[in-house]
Design a protein around this motif. Sequence first.
Motif, PDB file in Angstrom:
ATOM      1  N   ARG A 276       0.837  -1.207   0.000  1.00 24.77           N
ATOM      2  CA  ARG A 276       0.000   0.000   0.000  1.00 24.77           C
ATOM      3  C   ARG A 276       0.871   1.257   0.000  1.00 24.77           C
ATOM      4  O   ARG A 276       0.582   2.230  -0.706  1.00 24.77           O
ATOM      5  N   LEU A 277       1.961   1.226   0.794  1.00 29.43           N
ATOM      6  CA  LEU A 277       2.873   2.357   0.825  1.00 29.43           C
ATOM      7  C   LEU A 277       3.507   2.572  -0.540  1.00 29.43           C
ATOM      8  O   LEU A 277       3.574   3.716  -1.044  1.00 29.43           O
ATOM      9  N   PHE A 278       3.961   1.507  -1.160  1.00 29.31           N
ATOM     10  CA  PHE A 278       4.595   1.602  -2.478  1.00 29.31           C
ATOM     11  C   PHE A 278       3.607   2.158  -3.493  1.00 29.31           C
ATOM     12  O   PHE A 278       3.941   3.067  -4.272  1.00 29.31           O
ATOM     13  N   SER A 279       2.392   1.639  -3.487  1.00 32.18           N
ATOM     14  CA  SER A 279       1.367   2.090  -4.437  1.00 32.18           C
ATOM     15  C   SER A 279       1.036   3.558  -4.233  1.00 32.18           C
ATOM     16  O   SER A 279       0.824   4.303  -5.201  1.00 32.18           O
ATOM     17  N   LEU A 280       1.005   3.993  -2.980  1.00 32.04           N
ATOM     18  CA  LEU A 280       0.699   5.380  -2.673  1.00 32.04           C
ATOM     19  C   LEU A 280       1.801   6.306  -3.188  1.00 32.04           C
ATOM     20  O   LEU A 280       1.523   7.379  -3.745  1.00 32.04           O
ATOM     21  N   LYS A 281       3.061   5.901  -3.022  1.00 26.98           N
ATOM     22  CA  LYS A 281       4.188   6.750  -3.413  1.00 26.98           C
ATOM     23  C   LYS A 281       4.464   6.703  -4.922  1.00 26.98           C
ATOM     24  O   LYS A 281       4.879   7.703  -5.504  1.00 26.98           O
ATOM     25  N   VAL A 282       4.261   5.534  -5.530  1.00 31.39           N
ATOM     26  CA  VAL A 282       4.655   5.344  -6.925  1.00 31.39           C
ATOM     27  C   VAL A 282       3.470   5.450  -7.876  1.00 31.39           C
ATOM     28  O   VAL A 282       3.632   5.787  -9.055  1.00 31.39           O
ATOM     29  N   GLY A 283       2.277   5.162  -7.368  1.00 35.21           N
ATOM     30  CA  GLY A 283       1.102   5.169  -8.227  1.00 35.21           C
ATOM     31  C   GLY A 283       0.864   3.856  -8.926  1.00 35.21           C
ATOM     32  O   GLY A 283       0.069   3.767  -9.870  1.00 35.21           O
ATOM     33  N   ASP A 284       1.559   2.814  -8.475  1.00 36.15           N
ATOM     34  CA  ASP A 284       1.394   1.480  -9.045  1.00 36.15           C
ATOM     35  C   ASP A 284       1.861   0.443  -8.040  1.00 36.15           C
ATOM     36  O   ASP A 284       2.634   0.760  -7.128  1.00 36.15           O
ATOM     37  N   THR A 285       1.400  -0.785  -8.189  1.00 34.24           N
ATOM     38  CA  THR A 285       1.825  -1.852  -7.294  1.00 34.24           C
ATOM     39  C   THR A 285       3.257  -2.254  -7.636  1.00 34.24           C
ATOM     40  O   THR A 285       3.736  -2.001  -8.758  1.00 34.24           O
ATOM     41  N   PRO A 286       3.969  -2.885  -6.711  1.00 37.87           N
ATOM     42  CA  PRO A 286       5.336  -3.338  -7.010  1.00 37.87           C
ATOM     43  C   PRO A 286       5.402  -4.237  -8.243  1.00 37.87           C
ATOM     44  O   PRO A 286       6.283  -4.069  -9.100  1.00 37.87           O
ATOM     45  N   SER A 287       4.478  -5.179  -8.359  1.00 43.52           N
ATOM     46  CA  SER A 287       4.528  -6.109  -9.491  1.00 43.52           C
ATOM     47  C   SER A 287       4.264  -5.396 -10.808  1.00 43.52           C
ATOM     48  O   SER A 287       4.920  -5.684 -11.825  1.00 43.52           O
ATOM     49  N   ASN A 288       3.329  -4.457 -10.823  1.00 42.18           N
ATOM     50  CA  ASN A 288       3.055  -3.713 -12.052  1.00 42.18           C
ATOM     51  C   ASN A 288       4.211  -2.796 -12.419  1.00 42.18           C
ATOM     52  O   ASN A 288       4.528  -2.611 -13.599  1.00 42.18           O
ATOM     53  N   PHE A 289       4.834  -2.202 -11.391  1.00 42.31           N
ATOM     54  CA  PHE A 289       5.996  -1.345 -11.648  1.00 42.31           C
ATOM     55  C   PHE A 289       7.087  -2.155 -12.333  1.00 42.31           C
ATOM     56  O   PHE A 289       7.692  -1.699 -13.309  1.00 42.31           O
ATOM     57  N   ARG A 290       7.362  -3.341 -11.830  1.00 44.31           N
ATOM     58  CA  ARG A 290       8.398  -4.198 -12.422  1.00 44.31           C
ATOM     59  C   ARG A 290       8.045  -4.552 -13.870  1.00 44.31           C
ATOM     60  O   ARG A 290       8.888  -4.446 -14.771  1.00 44.31           O
ATOM     61  N   LYS A 291       6.810  -4.955 -14.102  1.00 39.36           N
ATOM     62  CA  LYS A 291       6.394  -5.359 -15.450  1.00 39.36           C
ATOM     63  C   LYS A 291       6.520  -4.203 -16.442  1.00 39.36           C
ATOM     64  O   LYS A 291       7.029  -4.366 -17.550  1.00 39.36           O
ATOM     65  N   LYS A 292       6.032  -3.028 -16.042  1.00 35.77           N
ATOM     66  CA  LYS A 292       6.060  -1.872 -16.941  1.00 35.77           C
ATOM     67  C   LYS A 292       7.482  -1.417 -17.233  1.00 35.77           C
ATOM     68  O   LYS A 292       7.808  -1.053 -18.365  1.00 35.77           O
ATOM     69  N   TYR A 293       8.346  -1.458 -16.214  1.00 36.36           N
ATOM     70  CA  TYR A 293       9.729  -1.023 -16.409  1.00 36.36           C
ATOM     71  C   TYR A 293      10.448  -1.962 -17.368  1.00 36.36           C
ATOM     72  O   TYR A 293      11.123  -1.511 -18.294  1.00 36.36           O
ATOM     73  N   ILE A 294      10.294  -3.251 -17.152  1.00 29.82           N
ATOM     74  CA  ILE A 294      10.964  -4.241 -18.022  1.00 29.82           C
ATOM     75  C   ILE A 294      10.413  -4.152 -19.437  1.00 29.82           C
ATOM     76  O   ILE A 294      11.162  -4.213 -20.426  1.00 29.82           O
ATOM     77  N   LYS A 295       9.106  -3.973 -19.577  1.00 26.03           N
ATOM     78  CA  LYS A 295       8.494  -3.857 -20.897  1.00 26.03           C
ATOM     79  C   LYS A 295       8.995  -2.614 -21.607  1.00 26.03           C
ATOM     80  O   LYS A 295       9.308  -2.640 -22.792  1.00 26.03           O
ATOM     81  N   GLY A 296       9.121  -1.506 -20.867  1.00 27.04           N
ATOM     82  CA  GLY A 296       9.628  -0.267 -21.438  1.00 27.04           C
ATOM     83  C   GLY A 296      11.047  -0.413 -21.932  1.00 27.04           C
ATOM     84  O   GLY A 296      11.424   0.114 -22.993  1.00 27.04           O
ATOM     85  N   LYS A 297      11.880  -1.139 -21.175  1.00 24.22           N
ATOM     86  CA  LYS A 297      13.274  -1.351 -21.571  1.00 24.22           C
ATOM     87  C   LYS A 297      13.360  -2.191 -22.841  1.00 24.22           C
ATOM     88  O   LYS A 297      14.248  -2.025 -23.676  1.00 24.22           O
TER      89      LYS A 297
END
Length: 290
Positions: free
Chosen positions: A266-287
């Motif tokens: 919840r803290l991560f989602s609040l600060k980043v605007g996405d869940t940890p798993s989604n952040f990882r997926k989007k970053y890797i996909k972007g790369k």
Amino acid sequence: MIEFQQYLLESFYKKMGLHRVSSGDQEEVNSEKYKSYIKILYLPEDYTLTVDFRQYTTEVPTVFFINSNQHFHIENTGEEPGLMIYYNRDFYCIQIHDAEVACDGLLFNNLSNMPMITLNATEAIVIKHILKAIQDEFKVKQAQQEEMLRVYLKQIIILSTRLWSVQHLDKVNDGVDHDTAFYRQFSLLVENHYKEKHTVADYADIMGIASKTLTHRLKKMNMSQPNEVIKDRIILEAKRLLIHTTMSAKQIAYQLGYDDPAYFNRLFSLKVGDTPSNFRKKYIKGKMYN
């Protein structure tokens, strides 16, 4: 100025090297080969690089300070070659020699995660003069070469520490300024304890002051609230672990001192605007598509 590609000094466990930074060296400089080193990059204008998920483009000559726990990637190079100094802690440890250079918590491990200084024309001449002296020292195998290289390295660090204080804190780091000393103290405390101490009260207690005093002192320096500073450092580490390791979100939560992974998510989602798993997926996909 920079005609060589690479120099390296190895003395027992101590290492210091120089590497040219240009379009032809970009892949080499970005490689994992230099990950474990502390790095100082002198980059002329029109370079673009990412440091810990933040992108910078140089409009004037700029010096970046990259610790061994940080990740950087040069995206684009300018016309003029740059230079990377890299060294290990056995060659020079800023923690052990803090009284000499007073840079820990400013150039490295600072609260605002701002790892750079810009140079005006005069400052660029001074830094380039020292870099040329380092290059010349590598070319000749003189007695005390190792110590002379260390002296030049300290000159760059000391000059850069002074400039960082002026540019980011609007302070002259002369050893008397109490705001700069306070900033460094809090920076280093957060860096050393963010995995187990998560509240403002934790750090205020260590510093022997009230939480309100800590908040007021940072506000006076136009810094973020201490609670945000602490959480930002935790989230930065979480991002690093998500992208550069295969640890699960639950494992990362435990690694960062959270017994309740759901709370950490919840803290991560609040600060980043996405869940940890989604952040990882989007970053890797972007790369993959860059």
